[in-house]
Design a protein around this motif. Sequence first.
Motif, PDB file in Angstrom:
ATOM      1  N   PHE A  76     -36.331 -26.731 -26.855  1.00 12.58           N
ATOM      2  CA  PHE A  76     -35.738 -25.635 -27.527  1.00 12.58           C
ATOM      3  C   PHE A  76     -36.615 -26.183 -29.057  1.00 12.58           C
ATOM      4  O   PHE A  76     -36.387 -24.785 -29.458  1.00 12.58           O
ATOM      5  CB  PHE A  76     -34.126 -26.342 -28.243  1.00 12.58           C
ATOM      6  CG  PHE A  76     -33.162 -25.627 -29.173  1.00 12.58           C
ATOM      7  CD1 PHE A  76     -32.770 -24.921 -28.727  1.00 12.58           C
ATOM      8  CD2 PHE A  76     -32.492 -26.288 -29.771  1.00 12.58           C
ATOM      9  CE1 PHE A  76     -31.725 -24.193 -29.951  1.00 12.58           C
ATOM     10  CE2 PHE A  76     -32.074 -25.869 -30.955  1.00 12.58           C
ATOM     11  CZ  PHE A  76     -31.308 -24.714 -31.291  1.00 12.58           C
ATOM     12  N   TRP A 128     -37.287 -22.417 -30.669  1.00 16.21           N
ATOM     13  CA  TRP A 128     -36.552 -22.608 -32.204  1.00 16.21           C
ATOM     14  C   TRP A 128     -37.173 -22.153 -33.577  1.00 16.21           C
ATOM     15  O   TRP A 128     -37.391 -21.228 -33.914  1.00 16.21           O
ATOM     16  CB  TRP A 128     -35.955 -23.246 -32.828  1.00 16.21           C
ATOM     17  CG  TRP A 128     -34.850 -23.392 -33.952  1.00 16.21           C
ATOM     18  CD1 TRP A 128     -33.795 -22.952 -34.560  1.00 16.21           C
ATOM     19  CD2 TRP A 128     -35.535 -24.230 -34.807  1.00 16.21           C
ATOM     20  NE1 TRP A 128     -33.876 -23.236 -35.865  1.00 16.21           N
ATOM     21  CE2 TRP A 128     -35.056 -23.610 -36.473  1.00 16.21           C
ATOM     22  CE3 TRP A 128     -36.197 -24.988 -35.541  1.00 16.21           C
ATOM     23  CZ2 TRP A 128     -34.627 -24.421 -37.512  1.00 16.21           C
ATOM     24  CZ3 TRP A 128     -36.448 -25.581 -36.728  1.00 16.21           C
ATOM     25  CH2 TRP A 128     -35.592 -25.512 -37.330  1.00 16.21           C
ATOM     26  N   GLN A 156     -39.274 -18.552 -33.111  1.00 15.03           N
ATOM     27  CA  GLN A 156     -38.267 -17.861 -33.504  1.00 15.03           C
ATOM     28  C   GLN A 156     -38.046 -17.930 -34.832  1.00 15.03           C
ATOM     29  O   GLN A 156     -38.021 -16.891 -35.761  1.00 15.03           O
ATOM     30  CB  GLN A 156     -36.939 -18.088 -32.750  1.00 15.03           C
ATOM     31  CG  GLN A 156     -37.440 -18.156 -31.003  1.00 15.03           C
ATOM     32  CD  GLN A 156     -37.507 -16.621 -30.587  1.00 15.03           C
ATOM     33  OE1 GLN A 156     -37.450 -15.363 -31.307  1.00 15.03           O
ATOM     34  NE2 GLN A 156     -38.420 -16.604 -29.348  1.00 15.03           N
ATOM     35  N   LEU A 157     -37.761 -18.638 -35.270  1.00  9.17           N
ATOM     36  CA  LEU A 157     -37.791 -19.162 -36.982  1.00  9.17           C
ATOM     37  C   LEU A 157     -39.263 -18.092 -37.937  1.00  9.17           C
ATOM     38  O   LEU A 157     -38.893 -17.718 -38.590  1.00  9.17           O
ATOM     39  CB  LEU A 157     -37.898 -20.504 -37.870  1.00  9.17           C
ATOM     40  CG  LEU A 157     -38.041 -20.667 -38.664  1.00  9.17           C
ATOM     41  CD1 LEU A 157     -37.064 -19.922 -40.049  1.00  9.17           C
ATOM     42  CD2 LEU A 157     -38.720 -21.985 -38.873  1.00  9.17           C
ATOM     43  N   TYR A 164     -31.497 -15.682 -26.158  1.00 10.89           N
ATOM     44  CA  TYR A 164     -32.068 -16.583 -26.400  1.00 10.89           C
ATOM     45  C   TYR A 164     -30.708 -17.763 -26.379  1.00 10.89           C
ATOM     46  O   TYR A 164     -30.671 -18.808 -26.160  1.00 10.89           O
ATOM     47  CB  TYR A 164     -32.309 -16.164 -27.742  1.00 10.89           C
ATOM     48  CG  TYR A 164     -32.571 -17.274 -28.744  1.00 10.89           C
ATOM     49  CD1 TYR A 164     -33.138 -18.276 -28.441  1.00 10.89           C
ATOM     50  CD2 TYR A 164     -32.784 -17.020 -30.088  1.00 10.89           C
ATOM     51  CE1 TYR A 164     -33.679 -19.180 -29.378  1.00 10.89           C
ATOM     52  CE2 TYR A 164     -33.181 -18.023 -31.261  1.00 10.89           C
ATOM     53  CZ  TYR A 164     -33.643 -19.199 -30.955  1.00 10.89           C
ATOM     54  OH  TYR A 164     -33.827 -20.412 -31.740  1.00 10.89           O
ATOM     55  N   THR A 165     -29.565 -16.733 -26.568  1.00 11.22           N
ATOM     56  CA  THR A 165     -28.669 -16.915 -27.219  1.00 11.22           C
ATOM     57  C   THR A 165     -27.463 -17.992 -25.814  1.00 11.22           C
ATOM     58  O   THR A 165     -27.541 -19.217 -25.655  1.00 11.22           O
ATOM     59  CB  THR A 165     -27.411 -17.050 -27.958  1.00 11.22           C
ATOM     60  OG1 THR A 165     -27.912 -15.638 -28.505  1.00 11.22           O
ATOM     61  CG2 THR A 165     -26.356 -17.252 -28.003  1.00 11.22           C
ATOM     62  N   THR A 217     -29.740 -21.612 -24.763  1.00  8.51           N
ATOM     63  CA  THR A 217     -29.497 -22.428 -25.480  1.00  8.51           C
ATOM     64  C   THR A 217     -28.647 -23.866 -24.881  1.00  8.51           C
ATOM     65  O   THR A 217     -28.900 -25.155 -24.471  1.00  8.51           O
ATOM     66  CB  THR A 217     -28.550 -22.208 -27.037  1.00  8.51           C
ATOM     67  OG1 THR A 217     -29.293 -21.553 -27.706  1.00  8.51           O
ATOM     68  CG2 THR A 217     -28.140 -23.484 -27.799  1.00  8.51           C
ATOM     69  N   ALA A 273     -27.143 -27.400 -32.318  1.00  7.80           N
ATOM     70  CA  ALA A 273     -28.551 -26.470 -32.057  1.00  7.80           C
ATOM     71  C   ALA A 273     -28.349 -24.798 -32.125  1.00  7.80           C
ATOM     72  O   ALA A 273     -29.036 -24.498 -33.005  1.00  7.80           O
ATOM     73  CB  ALA A 273     -28.825 -26.814 -30.702  1.00  7.80           C
ATOM     74  N   ASN A 274     -26.982 -24.810 -31.992  1.00  6.13           N
ATOM     75  CA  ASN A 274     -26.805 -23.359 -32.652  1.00  6.13           C
ATOM     76  C   ASN A 274     -26.457 -22.862 -34.500  1.00  6.13           C
ATOM     77  O   ASN A 274     -26.714 -22.000 -35.377  1.00  6.13           O
ATOM     78  CB  ASN A 274     -24.155 -22.969 -32.193  1.00  6.13           C
ATOM     79  CG  ASN A 274     -24.581 -22.579 -31.064  1.00  6.13           C
ATOM     80  OD1 ASN A 274     -25.373 -22.019 -30.535  1.00  6.13           O
ATOM     81  ND2 ASN A 274     -23.637 -23.301 -30.578  1.00  6.13           N
ATOM     82  N   VAL A 296     -29.946 -22.525 -34.958  1.00 11.54           N
ATOM     83  CA  VAL A 296     -30.395 -20.949 -34.705  1.00 11.54           C
ATOM     84  C   VAL A 296     -29.725 -20.377 -36.260  1.00 11.54           C
ATOM     85  O   VAL A 296     -30.597 -19.421 -36.660  1.00 11.54           O
ATOM     86  CB  VAL A 296     -29.446 -20.203 -33.945  1.00 11.54           C
ATOM     87  CG1 VAL A 296     -29.786 -18.885 -33.735  1.00 11.54           C
ATOM     88  CG2 VAL A 296     -30.047 -20.876 -32.440  1.00 11.54           C
ATOM     89  N   ALA A 340     -32.521 -20.722 -39.016  1.00 15.44           N
ATOM     90  CA  ALA A 340     -33.758 -19.953 -39.080  1.00 15.44           C
ATOM     91  C   ALA A 340     -33.235 -18.520 -38.957  1.00 15.44           C
ATOM     92  O   ALA A 340     -33.953 -17.950 -40.171  1.00 15.44           O
ATOM     93  CB  ALA A 340     -33.936 -19.871 -37.106  1.00 15.44           C
ATOM     94  N   SER A 364     -25.635 -28.305 -38.897  1.00 14.28           N
ATOM     95  CA  SER A 364     -26.316 -28.429 -37.804  1.00 14.28           C
ATOM     96  C   SER A 364     -27.091 -29.833 -37.849  1.00 14.28           C
ATOM     97  O   SER A 364     -26.957 -30.820 -36.737  1.00 14.28           O
ATOM     98  CB  SER A 364     -28.054 -28.543 -38.118  1.00 14.28           C
ATOM     99  OG  SER A 364     -28.943 -26.904 -38.177  1.00 14.28           O
TER     100      SER A 364
END
Length: 426
Positions: free
Chosen positions: A4, A8, A11-12, A116-117, A120, A132-133, A136, A139, A269
């Motif tokens: 993950f 992540w 994607q960031l 992506y969601t 997770t 984790a959310n 996201v 980011a 987070s």
Amino acid sequence: MRVFLIVWFGQLISLIGSGLTNFALGVWVYQRTGSVTQFSLILLFGLLPSIVVSPIAGAMVDRWNRRWCMILSDSGAGVTTVAIALLLVAGNLQLWHIYLAVGLSSVFKAFQLPAYTASTSLLVPKEQLPRANGMVQSAQACAQLLSPLLAGVLLGIIQLEGVILVDFATFLFALTTLLLVRFPDTKTDVVPKEEKTSLWQEAMEGSTYIFGCPGLLALLIVFALDNFVAGTVEALLTPLVLSFTSVTVLGTIQSMGGAGMLIGSVAISIWGGTKPLIRGIFAFDILAHLCILALGWRTDATLFSLAMFLFFFSVPIINSSVFTILLRKVPPAIQGRVFATMQALALSCIPLAYVIAGPLADRIFEPLMAADGLLAGSIGQILGVGPGRGIGLLFITMEIIAILVTVSIYRYPRLWFIERELPDVI
């Protein structure tokens, strides 16, 4: 968590790169046309295709391997970026090219976000989903905060062509991270072979599932209301601030919003949210509405900065908690469809706000609060009169209604006890 974190981070970087290009293209269009309408069309083309395609995209995400769905989506967005760069270098870039490219990127985003969601829950233990959310959300906050600042610097050094090249490099980086990892397998075919349905029927299963769960439907209504408020603020904040201060102060206020979103993302987070999560969603939802209400009372830059900081501080906590509930309660086999449906219905309130906010402010609320307006001698004595005060009254009126509706919805037992009544699927 290792897989993950790799995904992540990729994607960031990609989000920051996309933000660079979006900012730079907006500046390019406005500098060449001087038209706010042409600039606004970029926002519209970046949103509407995703809303329209989302139901079908969600069904296809549930049919396909979600990792490869993300790979193909990132690749498609990268190709559109290259096409813009080639047209720009050749001196043939036109406005309709930009609208087409932004629209295609929006279509690819409709596939990428649900994949992506939904991924997770495959990669992260149930107890770590709130964090984790939150990551996201962080980011997205980093992209919102850093991309305009970096783009402004890079445009002066490497021009638009260089910014697009940097964006393409970030796409390649995100693509590489996805190619280096593997996702756990999940059972995505929930329909027996002898009862196979069409893609459209599968797409409708997302809305069928939501409407069959009263708690989730109430949560969707809250989400849609919040998006309408956010769209109204996005449309009217700039003219409201510029009615009493400078562009420099406007930039400072917006930066405070980005800082609040980043800090809120980091906070959720680390913290993980309230137990149950629905209590935190309610508390920060009310806080966000009160912040917008405060914008209407006084024309004070310090108040606006604090209100925008707290508003955007609340957003990632609300979003992360909502996504965590969905990941825990919705079966993995249909998460793509459910997330896509939620995205389409909730995001459709933003262009609706764009369409409604301007005429309401220009034709009704601003004339009422003008120096010789109908309300100048009554409400105007409290809020003040003149430019921007009509928008302030609109914010106050909208938020009083929004707070009353929000409190009423949260009094609904199916929503308040959603985490207790719906079983965890993980």
